[in-house]
Design an enzyme around this catalytic site. Structure first.
Site, PDB file in Angstrom:
ATOM      1  N   CYS A  57       0.822  -1.209   0.000  1.00 10.82           N
ATOM      2  CA  CYS A  57       0.000   0.000   0.000  1.00 10.82           C
ATOM      3  C   CYS A  57       0.855   1.259   0.000  1.00 10.82           C
ATOM      4  O   CYS A  57       2.036   1.226   0.306  1.00 10.82           O
ATOM      5  CB  CYS A  57      -0.853   0.058   1.276  1.00 10.82           C
ATOM      6  SG  CYS A  57      -2.189  -1.129   1.330  1.00 10.82           S
ATOM      7  N   CYS A  61      -2.983   4.958   2.682  1.00  8.31           N
ATOM      8  CA  CYS A  61      -4.115   4.062   2.383  1.00  8.31           C
ATOM      9  C   CYS A  61      -5.150   4.096   3.504  1.00  8.31           C
ATOM     10  O   CYS A  61      -4.826   4.274   4.670  1.00  8.31           O
ATOM     11  CB  CYS A  61      -3.630   2.628   2.189  1.00  8.31           C
ATOM     12  SG  CYS A  61      -4.957   1.481   1.735  1.00  8.31           S
ATOM     13  N   CYS A  88      -2.430  -3.038  -3.548  1.00  5.22           N
ATOM     14  CA  CYS A  88      -3.718  -2.859  -2.873  1.00  5.22           C
ATOM     15  C   CYS A  88      -4.729  -2.281  -3.863  1.00  5.22           C
ATOM     16  O   CYS A  88      -4.394  -1.461  -4.700  1.00  5.22           O
ATOM     17  CB  CYS A  88      -3.542  -1.904  -1.707  1.00  5.22           C
ATOM     18  SG  CYS A  88      -5.067  -1.333  -0.975  1.00  5.22           S
ATOM     19  N   CYS A  91      -5.700   1.759  -2.501  1.00  7.03           N
ATOM     20  CA  CYS A  91      -4.819   2.918  -2.689  1.00  7.03           C
ATOM     21  C   CYS A  91      -4.015   2.809  -3.979  1.00  7.03           C
ATOM     22  O   CYS A  91      -3.329   3.751  -4.351  1.00  7.03           O
ATOM     23  CB  CYS A  91      -3.899   3.086  -1.489  1.00  7.03           C
ATOM     24  SG  CYS A  91      -2.802   1.675  -1.237  1.00  7.03           S
TER      25      CYS A  91
HETATM   26 ZN   LIG Z   1      -3.870   0.198   0.264  1.00  5.18          ZN
END
Ligand SMILES: [Zn+2]
Length: 365
Positions: A57, A61, A88, A91
């Site tokens: 991430c 995030c 992810c 994000c």
């Molecule tokens: Zn994330």
């Protein structure tokens, strides 16, 4: 300009990866990085992977803060991927944050509740504060500060768009005096365009028959700005023109692959998911709600109050419901995954019957 211009522009912008790694010459200090992660410092220059999920991430995030012992830090996307972490979906550390201006715009929208300094934006974009100011103004017609004001004036924008009297709109938006509203409404291009139903925007679109009815997708150079379902092709196209009556429209069959991707978002095997570039515009609050919708996994549903709780705003159920109803990108921003408290289907901007079909296809009803 050919019919595929929009799709091409988008793919080019998402390819224009913004390389941060060449600016980071020092070794990553894991303790300092952890402190930044705890603060969810979106300007921090690293990525983190969570060993228990295999996902990496951005520091900013919105996912739950992992345990320190399960975190690994990386300076670049490539490092994280080399360590076999996957990006992810919230994000999108690997995605189209290419252009510094997109980065700045996203950051301003995520922090619309406070004043963001140019120094901060400079760090986010990897540019000098002066350059951020100049480039932003060049591209958007307003300074970053004015853009933030415009965002906060979201209520005003909506009221103006609905054609209300200006004085009523000012009152509805909660401005104390008309002079302050003027300050907020000295908006420059982006907001004026929005208020005027997309004037000055170029929107490419296409329609296609899908298992859920006729689908129309509309896209600016930034990404998908409209996705609707309707009984007929004409009805589908009419919905787009109604939403953006002043925009320049251009049919682009190249967007057919976005229709397919949207359908796959509902029907494909779990885990397979295309990330479509989105051009979502709304108040900071609406953007948060739409983001929360995108975090509901396929095959699951939430009630409005559950969604509000997940967003940390248990008392804002009605506001959350209103923001869901303002969603312009059906299916991809899956507002159909929100149901009544007892599991009833409740309403759907594009027809309750279509909502039922979508949920069936996702295996959640
Ligand atoms: Zn994330």
């Amino acid at each position: 300009m050919g019919g595929v211009v929009c799709a091409k522009m988008v793919s080019m912008s998402s390819k224009a990866q913004f390389v941060r790694s060449d600016r980071v010459t020092h070794a990553l200090d894991a303790d300092a990085a952890w402190q930044q992660l705890v603060r969810r410092d979106a300007a921090a220059e690293f990525f983190y992977g969570v060993t228990t999920t295999g996902v990496f991430c951005r520091p900013g995030c919105s996912s739950r803060l992992p345990l320190r012992r399960n975190v690994r830090f990386f300076r670049t996307v490539a490092e994280a991927q080399a360590a076999e972490f996957r990006a992810c979906r919230r994000c999108k550390p690997d995605a189209a944050w290419g252009r510094p201006l997109d980065l700045v715009r996203g950051y301003l929208e995520a922090h619309a509740d406070r004043r963001v300094s140019l120094d901060e934006l400079g760090r986010v974009a990897g540019l000098s504060p002066f350059t951020v100011q100049r480039l932003f103004k060049q591209a958007m017609g307003v300074s970053p500060l004015q853009y933030q004001r415009a965002l906060r004036a979201g209520g005003l924008r909506r009221a103006l768009k609905q054609g209300g009297r200006v004085t009523d709109a000012i009152y509805a938006a909660g401005f104390g005096s008309s002079s302050r509203a003027h300050e907020g409404a000295a908006l420059g291009m982006p907001l004026a365009r929005f208020a005027a139903g997309g004037r000055g925007e170029r929107i490419c679109f296409t329609t296609a028959r899908t298992p859920f009815g006729w689908m129309v997708v509309g896209a600016t150079a930034r990404g998908l700005c409209w996705l609707a379902l309707a009984a007929t092709k004409q009805e589908a196209e009419a919905s787009l023109r109604e939403e953006f009556p002043a925009a320049e429209m251009k049919r682009d069959v190249g967007l057919g692959k976005w229709v397919e991707a949207a359908v796959r978002a509902v029907t494909a095997a779990r885990g397979a998911k295309d990330e479509l570039p989105l051009d979502l515009r709304g108040t900071a609050f609406q953007l948060r709600v739409w983001q929360a919708l995108r975090a509901i996994p396929r095959g699951e549903t939430r009630s409005y109050s559950e969604l509000a709780r997940e967003m940390g705003m248990p008392k804002s159920t009605r506001a959350v419901a209103r923001a869901c109803a303002m969603n312009r990108v059906a299916v991809v921003v899956p507002c159909h995954r929100v149901v009544g408290a007892g599991g009833s289907l409740t309403g759907y901007r594009w027809g309750v019957e279509r909502k039922r079909k979508l949920l069936e296809a996702e295996g959640s009803s």
